[in-house]
Enzyme design. Structure first.
Site, PDB file in Angstrom:
ATOM      1  N   SER A   1       0.814  -1.220   0.000  1.00 14.54           N
ATOM      2  CA  SER A   1       0.000   0.000   0.000  1.00 14.54           C
ATOM      3  C   SER A   1       0.848   1.270   0.000  1.00 14.54           C
ATOM      4  CB  SER A   1      -0.860  -0.001   1.264  1.00 14.54           C
ATOM      5  OG  SER A   1      -1.393   1.273   1.497  1.00 14.54           O
TER       6      SER A   1
ATOM      7  N   GLU B   1       0.190   3.671   1.710  1.00 14.00           N
ATOM      8  CA  GLU B   1       0.263   4.119   3.105  1.00 14.00           C
ATOM      9  C   GLU B   1       1.662   3.893   3.682  1.00 14.00           C
ATOM     10  OE1 GLU B   1      -2.767   6.210   4.100  1.00 14.00           O
ATOM     11  OE2 GLU B   1      -1.712   5.404   5.837  1.00 14.00           O
TER      12      GLU B   1
ATOM     13  N   TYR C   1      -1.434   0.158  10.777  1.00 14.33           N
ATOM     14  CA  TYR C   1      -1.747  -0.491   9.493  1.00 14.33           C
ATOM     15  C   TYR C   1      -0.549  -0.399   8.557  1.00 14.33           C
ATOM     16  CZ  TYR C   1      -3.580  -0.880   4.711  1.00 14.33           C
ATOM     17  OH  TYR C   1      -3.760  -1.212   3.389  1.00 14.33           O
TER      18      TYR C   1
HETATM   19  P1  NAP Z   1     -11.491  -4.419   1.943  1.00 16.23           P
HETATM   20  O1  NAP Z   1     -12.654  -4.076   1.063  1.00 16.23           O
HETATM   21  O2  NAP Z   1     -11.429  -3.894   3.322  1.00 16.23           O
HETATM   22  O3  NAP Z   1     -11.419  -6.032   1.997  1.00 16.23           O
HETATM   23  C1  NAP Z   1     -10.619  -6.697   2.925  1.00 16.23           C
HETATM   24  C2  NAP Z   1     -10.834  -8.181   2.769  1.00 16.23           C
HETATM   25  O4  NAP Z   1     -10.038  -8.892   3.743  1.00 16.23           O
HETATM   26  C3  NAP Z   1     -12.287  -8.635   3.017  1.00 16.23           C
HETATM   27  O5  NAP Z   1     -12.600  -9.687   2.117  1.00 16.23           O
HETATM   28  C4  NAP Z   1     -12.232  -9.166   4.442  1.00 16.23           C
HETATM   29  O6  NAP Z   1     -13.230 -10.110   4.735  1.00 16.23           O
HETATM   30  C5  NAP Z   1     -10.857  -9.836   4.418  1.00 16.23           C
HETATM   31  N1  NAP Z   1     -10.344 -10.109   5.761  1.00 16.23           N
HETATM   32  C6  NAP Z   1     -10.200  -9.219   6.786  1.00 16.23           C
HETATM   33  N2  NAP Z   1      -9.708  -9.829   7.870  1.00 16.23           N
HETATM   34  C7  NAP Z   1      -9.542 -11.143   7.529  1.00 16.23           C
HETATM   35  C8  NAP Z   1      -9.099 -12.294   8.240  1.00 16.23           C
HETATM   36  N3  NAP Z   1      -8.726 -12.231   9.535  1.00 16.23           N
HETATM   37  N4  NAP Z   1      -9.058 -13.473   7.584  1.00 16.23           N
HETATM   38  C9  NAP Z   1      -9.455 -13.560   6.284  1.00 16.23           C
HETATM   39  N5  NAP Z   1      -9.897 -12.513   5.564  1.00 16.23           N
HETATM   40  C10 NAP Z   1      -9.943 -11.320   6.195  1.00 16.23           C
HETATM   41  O7  NAP Z   1     -10.115  -4.047   1.225  1.00 16.23           O
HETATM   42  P2  NAP Z   1      -9.834  -3.627  -0.316  1.00 16.23           P
HETATM   43  O8  NAP Z   1     -10.046  -2.182  -0.461  1.00 16.23           O
HETATM   44  O9  NAP Z   1     -10.505  -4.598  -1.201  1.00 16.23           O
HETATM   45  O10 NAP Z   1      -8.247  -3.848  -0.364  1.00 16.23           O
HETATM   46  C11 NAP Z   1      -7.688  -5.131  -0.667  1.00 16.23           C
HETATM   47  C12 NAP Z   1      -6.264  -5.188  -0.132  1.00 16.23           C
HETATM   48  O11 NAP Z   1      -5.488  -4.160  -0.724  1.00 16.23           O
HETATM   49  C13 NAP Z   1      -6.120  -4.977   1.367  1.00 16.23           C
HETATM   50  O12 NAP Z   1      -5.043  -5.773   1.799  1.00 16.23           O
HETATM   51  C14 NAP Z   1      -5.779  -3.506   1.516  1.00 16.23           C
HETATM   52  O13 NAP Z   1      -5.080  -3.301   2.715  1.00 16.23           O
HETATM   53  C15 NAP Z   1      -4.923  -3.323   0.292  1.00 16.23           C
HETATM   54  N6  NAP Z   1      -4.905  -1.969  -0.299  1.00 16.23           N
HETATM   55  C16 NAP Z   1      -6.076  -1.346  -0.599  1.00 16.23           C
HETATM   56  C17 NAP Z   1      -6.052  -0.107  -1.225  1.00 16.23           C
HETATM   57  C18 NAP Z   1      -7.323   0.617  -1.582  1.00 16.23           C
HETATM   58  O14 NAP Z   1      -7.252   1.822  -1.853  1.00 16.23           O
HETATM   59  N7  NAP Z   1      -8.456  -0.054  -1.660  1.00 16.23           N
HETATM   60  C19 NAP Z   1      -4.814   0.480  -1.536  1.00 16.23           C
HETATM   61  C20 NAP Z   1      -3.644  -0.207  -1.233  1.00 16.23           C
HETATM   62  C21 NAP Z   1      -3.697  -1.440  -0.637  1.00 16.23           C
HETATM   63  P3  NAP Z   1     -14.714  -9.641   5.265  1.00 16.23           P
HETATM   64  O15 NAP Z   1     -15.473  -9.240   4.019  1.00 16.23           O
HETATM   65  O16 NAP Z   1     -15.223 -10.862   5.933  1.00 16.23           O
HETATM   66  O17 NAP Z   1     -14.497  -8.474   6.198  1.00 16.23           O
HETATM   67  O1  G4F Z   2     -10.513   6.830   2.752  1.00 17.25           O
HETATM   68  P1  G4F Z   2      -9.499   6.724   3.825  1.00 17.25           P
HETATM   69  O2  G4F Z   2      -9.918   6.083   5.105  1.00 17.25           O
HETATM   70  O3  G4F Z   2      -8.263   5.977   3.171  1.00 17.25           O
HETATM   71  P2  G4F Z   2      -6.717   5.873   3.593  1.00 17.25           P
HETATM   72  O4  G4F Z   2      -6.512   6.151   5.017  1.00 17.25           O
HETATM   73  O5  G4F Z   2      -5.950   6.687   2.604  1.00 17.25           O
HETATM   74  O6  G4F Z   2      -6.453   4.303   3.370  1.00 17.25           O
HETATM   75  C1  G4F Z   2      -6.928   3.640   2.205  1.00 17.25           C
HETATM   76  O7  G4F Z   2      -5.957   3.732   1.191  1.00 17.25           O
HETATM   77  C2  G4F Z   2      -4.705   3.068   1.489  1.00 17.25           C
HETATM   78  C3  G4F Z   2      -3.775   3.293   0.294  1.00 17.25           C
HETATM   79  O8  G4F Z   2      -3.086   4.508   0.471  1.00 17.25           O
HETATM   80  C4  G4F Z   2      -4.984   1.598   1.725  1.00 17.25           C
HETATM   81  F1  G4F Z   2      -3.819   0.956   1.968  1.00 17.25           F
HETATM   82  C5  G4F Z   2      -5.935   1.427   2.899  1.00 17.25           C
HETATM   83  O9  G4F Z   2      -6.240   0.043   3.053  1.00 17.25           O
HETATM   84  C6  G4F Z   2      -7.237   2.179   2.599  1.00 17.25           C
HETATM   85  O10 G4F Z   2      -7.880   1.554   1.514  1.00 17.25           O
HETATM   86  O11 G4F Z   2      -8.933   8.165   4.185  1.00 17.25           O
HETATM   87  C7  G4F Z   2      -8.405   9.028   3.186  1.00 17.25           C
HETATM   88  C8  G4F Z   2      -8.136  10.387   3.803  1.00 17.25           C
HETATM   89  C9  G4F Z   2      -7.323  10.333   5.107  1.00 17.25           C
HETATM   90  O12 G4F Z   2      -6.336  11.325   5.073  1.00 17.25           O
HETATM   91  C10 G4F Z   2      -8.324  10.655   6.190  1.00 17.25           C
HETATM   92  O13 G4F Z   2      -7.767  11.306   7.322  1.00 17.25           O
HETATM   93  O14 G4F Z   2      -9.390  10.978   4.156  1.00 17.25           O
HETATM   94  C11 G4F Z   2      -9.270  11.571   5.431  1.00 17.25           C
HETATM   95  N1  G4F Z   2     -10.601  11.662   6.033  1.00 17.25           N
HETATM   96  C12 G4F Z   2     -11.212  12.840   6.361  1.00 17.25           C
HETATM   97  N2  G4F Z   2     -12.405  12.583   6.920  1.00 17.25           N
HETATM   98  C13 G4F Z   2     -11.400  10.655   6.374  1.00 17.25           C
HETATM   99  C14 G4F Z   2     -12.539  11.226   6.936  1.00 17.25           C
HETATM  100  N3  G4F Z   2     -11.258   9.320   6.245  1.00 17.25           N
HETATM  101  C15 G4F Z   2     -12.281   8.524   6.666  1.00 17.25           C
HETATM  102  N4  G4F Z   2     -12.172   7.175   6.516  1.00 17.25           N
HETATM  103  N5  G4F Z   2     -13.410   9.049   7.242  1.00 17.25           N
HETATM  104  C16 G4F Z   2     -13.587  10.405   7.407  1.00 17.25           C
HETATM  105  O15 G4F Z   2     -14.610  10.842   7.931  1.00 17.25           O
END
Ligand code: NAP
Ligand code: G4F
Length: 342
Positions: free
Chosen positions: A130, A132, A153
């Site tokens: 990520s 992050e 995280y």
């Molecule tokens: P998400 O919607 O939060 O999905 C997370 C998945 O992990 C869900 O299927 C969840 O199952 C499963 N999970 C959580 N805890 C688990 C456990 N203990 N055992 C088995 N499965 C478990 O995340 P996403 O946005 O699709 O992201 C996918 C991956 O990419 C994650 O690793 C995230 O950290 C990473 N990532 C995401 C972004 C982004 O912007 N979306 C960016 C960079 C990296 P449940 O449905 O049962 O909760």
């Molecule tokens: O949408 P966010 O919670 O995403 P964040 O923290 O960037 O993390 C996501 O992206 C990562 C990749 O860079 C993934 F690895 C991670 O698993 C996840 O998918 O927050 C985005 C921004 C932050 O700066 C947060 O402080 O939005 C700001 N924010 C402002 N108000 C908020 C809020 N975030 C959330 N969730 N809720 C608020 O009310």
């Protein structure tokens, strides 16, 4: 027929990736957690009963915190490709549940890699790293930018990143890190900021909600479309050699700008509806992310297709449809319908 194993198949990315792999003719196996409520909404449209001879997607109970599940599943399935997407993926929540996040998001990756090593299967491994991990490192960020994680995280993802590199070198496992910047969609979890905004703004538009409470509006993110990003995951495992890649759009926008554009699209002024609640601030924030994905473009030919504006349009339209359904049911006299709609 190639076999893929996906952890996190019920999440946003897992659903898009399962669709992509089924389209490409794969047999898809997914790890799911047992839950007292259904947690398969995002993949229900792909599911066929396993008695159906056409079924190509199979779900298996297990948890990333228990290595015996993972060893048994990999030994039985023997997938050609493994996409490790499962994680406690919410940054703010990781401050409330640091130990759990370290266990699932960090050690979960080690358990997957150990399962590969112990079973001795010949496979390819994708790690969901990520942006992050860059944390406080100033933008733009690329594959050479040092990590400065700002949350439990991010620290867990940094651990995973290095353990993937170590197993690649030490045991010659085909394993790579996709360092993905934020990617969103109508399937995004509702507590991530983009979806929280599109969901609330569309409900406000239809008189279902009055206010939207947010935290830091000045944070900047490089937001892409999840459907584009899962293609990069697949491409990474089709290369001759395993490697690590940045996947990003190369454009950065603030949370304020995202909110402003969403409300604008609905003919509303965000300033009238958005209020700040300190509870949504993080103990340490990642101020600005902006990715440089030149390497992915050069080596794999990957580029994002959906623009920032198209992403907002797509998310607002999908959530407007949900809000409309909620409004229709309320008008027809039904109550407490909100959580039954998605
Ligand atoms: P998400 O919607 O939060 O999905 C997370 C998945 O992990 C869900 O299927 C969840 O199952 C499963 N999970 C959580 N805890 C688990 C456990 N203990 N055992 C088995 N499965 C478990 O995340 P996403 O946005 O699709 O992201 C996918 C991956 O990419 C994650 O690793 C995230 O950290 C990473 N990532 C995401 C972004 C982004 O912007 N979306 C960016 C960079 C990296 P449940 O449905 O049962 O909760
Ligand atoms: O949408 P966010 O919670 O995403 P964040 O923290 O960037 O993390 C996501 O992206 C990562 C990749 O860079 C993934 F690895 C991670 O698993 C996840 O998918 O927050 C985005 C921004 C932050 O700066 C947060 O402080 O939005 C700001 N924010 C402002 N108000 C908020 C809020 N975030 C959330 N969730 N809720 C608020 O009310």
């Amino acid at each position: 027929m190639k076999k893929a194993f996906i952890t996190g198949i019920t999440g946003q990315d897992g659903a898009y990736l399962a669709e992509l792999l089924l389209d490409k003719g794969y047999e898809v196996h997914g790890l799911i957690r047992r839950s007292s409520t259904f947690n398969t909404e995002r993949i229900d449209h792909l599911y066929k009963d396993f008695h159906d001879p056409e079924a190509r997607m199979f779900l298996h109970y297990g948890d990333l915190s228990v290595s015996s599940h993972l060893i048994k599943l990999l030994y039985d399935i023997r997938p050609d490709e493994i996409y490790h997407l499962g994680a406690q993926s919410h940054v703010r929540v990781s401050f409330d549940m640091p130990e759990y996040t370290g266990d699932v998001t960090g050690l979960g990756t080690l358990r997957m890699l150990e399962a590969i090593r112990k079973t001795g299967i010949n496979t390819r491994f994708y790690q969901a790293s990520s942006s992050e991990m860059f944390g406080a490192a100033p933008p733009p960020q690329d594959e050479t930018t040092p990590f400065e994680p700002q949350s439990p995280y991010a620290a867990a993802k940094v651990y995973s990143y290095y353990v993937v590199k170590n197993y690649r070198k030490a045991y010659n496992i085909f394993a790579g890190n996709g360092i993905l910047f934020n990617h969103e969609s109508p399937r995004r979890g509702e507590t991530f900021v983009t979806r929280k905004i599109t969901r609330a703004a569309t409900r406000i538009k239809l008189g279902l909600q009055d206010k939207l409470y947010l935290g830091n509006l000045e944070a900047k993110r490089d937001w892409g479309f999840a459907g584009d990003f899962v293609e990069a995951m697949w491409l990474m495992l089709q290369q001759d050699k395993p490697d690590d890649y940045i996947i990003a759009t190369g454009e950065s926008h603030s949370v304020r700008e995202f909110a402003e554009k969403v409300f604008q699209k609905l003919g509303l002024d965000y300033k009238k509806y958005v209020a700040i609640d300190k509870r949504y601030f993080r103990p340490t924030e990642v101020d600005a992310l902006l990715g440089d994905s030149t390497k992915a473009q050069r080596k794999m030919g990957w580029t994002p297709k959906v623009t920032f504006k198209q992403l907002i349009d797509m998310m607002v339209e999908a959530d407007l449809e949900l809000a409309n359904r909620e409004r229709t049911l309320l008008n027809a006299g039904y109550r407490n319908v909100k959580n039954r709609l998605i």
